[in-house]
Design an enzyme around this catalytic site. Structure first.
Site, PDB file in Angstrom:
ATOM      1  N   HIS A 243       0.827  -1.210   0.000  1.00  0.00           N
ATOM      2  CA  HIS A 243       0.000   0.000   0.000  1.00  0.00           C
ATOM      3  C   HIS A 243       0.871   1.275   0.000  1.00  0.00           C
ATOM      4  O   HIS A 243       0.867   2.043  -0.939  1.00  0.00           O
ATOM      5  CB  HIS A 243      -0.887   0.041   1.250  1.00  0.00           C
ATOM      6  CG  HIS A 243      -1.750  -1.158   1.462  1.00  0.00           C
ATOM      7  ND1 HIS A 243      -2.814  -1.500   0.661  1.00  0.00           N
ATOM      8  CD2 HIS A 243      -1.700  -2.112   2.429  1.00  0.00           C
ATOM      9  CE1 HIS A 243      -3.380  -2.604   1.122  1.00  0.00           C
ATOM     10  NE2 HIS A 243      -2.740  -2.995   2.187  1.00  0.00           N
TER      11      HIS A 243
HETATM   12  O1  RIB Z   1      -5.371   0.098   4.507  1.00  0.00           O
HETATM   13  C1  RIB Z   1      -3.964   0.065   4.344  1.00  0.00           C
HETATM   14  C2  RIB Z   1      -3.326   1.147   5.137  1.00  0.00           C
HETATM   15  O2  RIB Z   1      -3.616   0.962   6.518  1.00  0.00           O
HETATM   16  C3  RIB Z   1      -1.787   1.139   5.033  1.00  0.00           C
HETATM   17  O3  RIB Z   1      -1.296   2.438   5.179  1.00  0.00           O
HETATM   18  C4  RIB Z   1      -1.383   0.298   6.206  1.00  0.00           C
HETATM   19  O4  RIB Z   1      -0.066   0.605   6.671  1.00  0.00           O
HETATM   20  C5  RIB Z   1      -2.401   0.727   7.226  1.00  0.00           C
HETATM   21  O5  RIB Z   1      -1.948   1.947   7.805  1.00  0.00           O
END
Ligand code: RIB
Ligand code: CA
Length: 313
Positions: A243
């Site tokens: 992500h």
């Molecule tokens: O949904 C994914 C996000 O939530 C990413 O930034 C992960 O690190 C959590 O913070």
């Protein structure tokens, strides 16, 4: 082109860690003015410590790390140990940091830095709940006109939710903060699950991290080996979704990504859809565009960039 000046706001989190490593490995592209920790994946005492562990793993103990807000603006904190483990950085065993945590509060650091740097020259890179950023904008409204861009990981449209049926974690944890950011008028580039779920650490990509045969390469392989479980079980994914590194990679190689400039609004009223990013992808409303919502990437190009840069550390 001089390196882009950035502040990384983060809740490490294995994917945050890899985003930070990619940034520190790319001095010709990015100058990291500071790293600000926020409560999210795990509570603030752990996110600020994890941020320092990652800076030392990268070989950058001089990086300034600041602790920020320990709870959302109006709601209790929701954490994600079920994804990231009790430490938030499960997988590798990283030593306790020896580098100092800065005394200044993260919010004050961001305000002071934005006021000291020429307007429009600093990019904010939130990788967790938007509590710190929203608090900056509430406490110092003049900052909104001084930020070059906000490039954040958060939200979901076609992919819908990963923490509720409709919401992505970062937005869900502090929807009021996200609402403030998306209504701030600052140019926003959002990396939603729609694109991050296409950045999967397949076995071949994990093997390439491990084959670097460096402390960083091995640690990254161990991080993704650990945090892939959640997405494999829930989505049947081929591997861990990276992500937050999508934010850093976008800053270095925006050509790897594609999306639309559209209206995105945040659900803050309904408990059923709290934290949903209502993205007008098909432009069916006349609500003004306020964000570049990224929907796709060149995944192999992304991993080639990431692996090549990690090899530098
Ligand atoms: O949904 C994914 C996000 O939530 C990413 O930034 C992960 O690190 C959590 O913070
Ligand atoms: Ca994160």
């Amino acid at each position: 082109m001089p390196p882009r000046k950035i502040i990384i706001d983060t809740d490490p989190g294995q994917d945050d860690a890899i985003a930070i490593l990619l940034a520190l490995a790319s001095p010709e592209d990015l100058t990291v003015l500071g790293i600000t920790a926020v409560a999210g994946n795990v509570p603030l005492p752990l996110t600020q410590e994890n941020a320092r562990k990652v800076c030392e793993l990268a070989g950058f103990p001089e990086t300034r790390v600041f602790a920020g807000c320990d709870a959302p603006l109006k709601r209790p904190l929701h954490t994600a140990e079920h994804v990231h483990g009790q430490t938030g950085l499960d997988g590798p065993t990283l030593p306790a940091p020896t580098m100092p945590l800065q005394d200044q509060h993260a919010v004050d650091f961001i305000i002071d830095t934005l006021r000291a740097e020429p307007p429009g020259t600093v990019t904010l890179c939130p990788l967790g709940p938007l509590t710190n950023i929203a608090t900056v904008l509430q406490r110092a409204p003049d900052i909104a006109g001084r930020v070059q861009e906000i490039v954040l990981m958060g939200g979901a449209y076609f992919e819908v939710g990963n923490i509720t049926p409709t919401a992505e974690f970062n937005i869900y944890v502090d929807p009021e903060a996200a609402d403030i950011v998306f209504k701030s008028g600052i140019p926003v580039v959002a990396m939603p699950l729609d694109v991050t779920h296409k950045a999967l650490v397949t076995k071949a990509r994990n093997d390439a991290f491990r084959a670097l045969d460096t402390p960083v390469g091995i640690a990254v392989a161990q991080m993704t080996d650990f945090f892939e479980r959640f997405d494999k079980e829930k989505y049947g994914s081929a591997g861990a979704p990276l992500h937050d590194p999508c934010v850093t990679a976008y800053l270095i190689r925006p050509d790897l990504f594609s999306g639309r400039h559209i209206n995105v609004e945040i659900e803050t009223g309904s408990e059923l859809t709290l934290g949903m990013t209502v993205a007008d992808w098909w432009r069916v409303t006349d609500r003004p565009a306020n964000a570049t919502f990224i929907g796709d990437l060149n995944a192999q190009g992304f991993f080639d960039l990431l692996t090549e840069r990690l090899a530098r550390l």
